[in-house]
Scaffold this motif. Sequence first.
Motif: not given
Length: 193
Positions: A100, A158-159, A110, A103-105, A169, A162, A166
């Motif tokens: 998670d 994914l990073s 990341r 994929q976050s902001d 992955c 996006g 999902r």
Amino acid sequence: MNTDSAKFTNKRLVLWLLSPLGVLFVVGGTVLAFNQKDAPAWFQVIGSLAAVITALVVANKQARDTAQARRSKDDVVFRLVCGVAERAAAVSSLLFQNFDTIQSDDKAARVEIMTTVEEQLLAMRGINPVDLPLPDMVEPFLVIRGALEQSVVMARLLSDTGMIDRFRCATALSMNSQAIHVAARKLSGMRLA
């Protein structure tokens, strides 16, 4: 073979090789006492035998030293590969557990995760499978490297975008992590002869 028994063996070898020289000296001395014109020939025979024996002893020592150096190198490479494999297993778990976060902001988080994983991948790429001390190490090593490379590609997709399935992955990261753990255990269970 420990050093004490090696020294004992070396002494026995030297004594075994030198005993014919002692016999030749006694025989040569006896011949010299009766016939001095044969003295140069006897000295030549004794000198030739001494040279041959010296060459054998030196060659034996060099062969032992070369074998010891090879064993030391193999031990270092073995430990290095096992350590890299254990770290690859830890990194693959980190990647899966932070699915998670990738994929976050949170760009800093990341980048930190991806940097850790990519550093480990570089360490894996820096080891040439041909240099592995045991042939049985090649397959698990390549499994680890291949699974880690695939995991890095999936994590980057994914990073960065996006725009990847999902579930697919997550499944790939999970399967790669399991494969890396199994291969790392297999490597660490091996023993050098």
